[in-house]
Design a protein around this motif. Sequence first.
Motif, PDB file in Angstrom:
ATOM      1  N   UNK A 326       0.824  -1.204   0.000  1.00  0.00           N
ATOM      2  CA  UNK A 326       0.000   0.000   0.000  1.00  0.00           C
ATOM      3  C   UNK A 326       0.861   1.258   0.000  1.00  0.00           C
ATOM      4  N   UNK A 327       1.989   1.218   0.691  1.00  0.00           N
ATOM      5  CA  UNK A 327       2.862   2.387   0.717  1.00  0.00           C
ATOM      6  C   UNK A 327       3.378   2.705  -0.679  1.00  0.00           C
ATOM      7  N   UNK A 328       3.793   1.677  -1.408  1.00  0.00           N
ATOM      8  CA  UNK A 328       4.260   1.904  -2.774  1.00  0.00           C
ATOM      9  C   UNK A 328       3.136   2.441  -3.653  1.00  0.00           C
ATOM     10  N   UNK A 329       1.931   1.917  -3.455  1.00  0.00           N
ATOM     11  CA  UNK A 329       0.789   2.353  -4.246  1.00  0.00           C
ATOM     12  C   UNK A 329       0.465   3.815  -3.980  1.00  0.00           C
ATOM     13  N   UNK A 330       0.413   4.200  -2.698  1.00  0.00           N
ATOM     14  CA  UNK A 330       0.100   5.587  -2.340  1.00  0.00           C
ATOM     15  C   UNK A 330       1.173   6.528  -2.853  1.00  0.00           C
ATOM     16  N   UNK A 331       2.445   6.123  -2.762  1.00  0.00           N
ATOM     17  CA  UNK A 331       3.530   6.972  -3.265  1.00  0.00           C
ATOM     18  C   UNK A 331       3.349   7.250  -4.751  1.00  0.00           C
ATOM     19  N   UNK A 332       2.993   6.207  -5.506  1.00  0.00           N
ATOM     20  CA  UNK A 332       2.813   6.372  -6.940  1.00  0.00           C
ATOM     21  C   UNK A 332       1.644   7.298  -7.248  1.00  0.00           C
ATOM     22  N   UNK A 333       0.540   7.141  -6.511  1.00  0.00           N
ATOM     23  CA  UNK A 333      -0.629   7.984  -6.738  1.00  0.00           C
ATOM     24  C   UNK A 333      -0.327   9.429  -6.338  1.00  0.00           C
ATOM     25  N   UNK A 334       0.410   9.626  -5.247  1.00  0.00           N
ATOM     26  CA  UNK A 334       0.816  10.994  -4.854  1.00  0.00           C
ATOM     27  C   UNK A 334       1.576  11.666  -5.989  1.00  0.00           C
ATOM     28  N   UNK A 335       2.511  10.949  -6.570  1.00  0.00           N
ATOM     29  CA  UNK A 335       3.316  11.541  -7.646  1.00  0.00           C
ATOM     30  C   UNK A 335       2.447  11.888  -8.851  1.00  0.00           C
ATOM     31  N   UNK A 336       1.498  11.027  -9.142  1.00  0.00           N
ATOM     32  CA  UNK A 336       0.669  11.271 -10.315  1.00  0.00           C
ATOM     33  C   UNK A 336      -0.324  12.396 -10.081  1.00  0.00           C
ATOM     34  N   UNK A 337      -0.935  12.437  -8.918  1.00  0.00           N
ATOM     35  CA  UNK A 337      -2.004  13.405  -8.660  1.00  0.00           C
ATOM     36  C   UNK A 337      -1.460  14.755  -8.202  1.00  0.00           C
ATOM     37  N   UNK A 338      -0.496  14.741  -7.286  1.00  0.00           N
ATOM     38  CA  UNK A 338       0.007  15.992  -6.712  1.00  0.00           C
ATOM     39  C   UNK A 338       1.133  16.604  -7.534  1.00  0.00           C
ATOM     40  N   UNK A 339       1.953  15.781  -8.159  1.00  0.00           N
ATOM     41  CA  UNK A 339       3.052  16.301  -8.958  1.00  0.00           C
ATOM     42  C   UNK A 339       3.979  17.181  -8.149  1.00  0.00           C
ATOM     43  N   UNK A 340       4.236  18.377  -8.634  1.00  0.00           N
ATOM     44  CA  UNK A 340       5.174  19.291  -7.987  1.00  0.00           C
ATOM     45  C   UNK A 340       4.652  19.838  -6.664  1.00  0.00           C
ATOM     46  N   UNK A 341       3.389  19.573  -6.319  1.00  0.00           N
ATOM     47  CA  UNK A 341       2.833  20.061  -5.063  1.00  0.00           C
ATOM     48  C   UNK A 341       3.282  19.218  -3.869  1.00  0.00           C
TER      49      UNK A 341
END
Length: 381
Positions: A326-341
């Motif tokens: 789940x940690x890897x999954x959330x990290x990937x989604x953070x990068x995709x959704x938040x980007x530079x934020x």
Amino acid sequence: MNEELRLWAGASLRTVLKGQSIIDSPRLQVETLEEAEAFLECYGFDYHQDEDRQEVEAIRQEAISFIEEVLLEEGEEISPEVRNQENLLKLLLWVSSTEATPRSRWSCVVLRVMHTFAHCGSYFNERYHEQVKEQIFGRFEQHIRDTSNGVFLGDIELVVYESRSSKSRRSAVLKMLHKAENVAADIFDWLGIRIVTRDPLDALRVLCYLRQHNIVMFANIKPSRSRNSLIDVEWMEDRWKDIDDFSQLSADLEKIKSPGDAKRLTDNAFSGTSYKALQFTCRQRIKLTEADGKQIRFYFPFEIQILDEASYLSNHSGAASHAQYKQRQVQAVRRRVLGSLCKKRDPEITPGSAEPADKDPDDKDRDDEIQPAHLRISIQG
């Protein structure tokens, strides 16, 4: 710039020409309130209707909660101006700004997650969930025996039998946010069954039992969803080609090989390389009768996971554990959704380190993993 050139310069046409998800677009092309209303109506919501506006607002609030409670870390917060903006038309205008500002970026984040929640649903699952669950799980449960000597599928002793009868919306959204298609039609595990056996040989016996007793129709399996990281099929076929009965294979228990990295039938970037299981998606034809006597017929997908006890215990620790997954999954989604934020750099995604926009991993969802200390039969629902 004329209208055609303006559209060509934007993101919309790339979803067709380049197979790019709208989730990965940094901005839209909506310049006026009238354009925003037309865009939203084409999407499926009439902003002049109270019912549609209320639905949009409910989706917005759900998206805000998901972002704050799942994606954001300490020190990160949604821009108050964006967080408190209840008029979706203004968010569409803000995300269309030609200048990248905190307001436009946060509007993009909110709209990305709103889009995913808007698609997060299954009509047949929501409307006929109980009847579907009863028909699919019923095929299995009539073969499960819970005795004083243990739990059995036929004469095969099981360590765990579980049936998961639902999937949370948040779990579905998290899954969809790392899939290129980003639509709930590609979620195949609204219902799931997990069977844990004593050893890999019994895992194969379970597979044979499901076929022999017509519990699963293998002709209805979705091939692209089959995952095998438990047993090396080529090794098995070569070693056992002259064997007539499973009982002759007991000497092979310590020798059974799992696939090497090159042979692992899996494309999930978020599962640890030590994760071992047989997993496949099947469809079952559901037959229902409505209150008015109308006959309803449709196929419904469900997922089956089969693994041995050693793999099951191993999958609860290290890189294969549910928490690490789940940690890897959330990290990937953070990068995709938040980007530079993202205010602080997330650790690299391992194994695989594949960005979600680059791949379309079919997720092996394990939301309802139970701890090793709770090995038991569990027929949920």
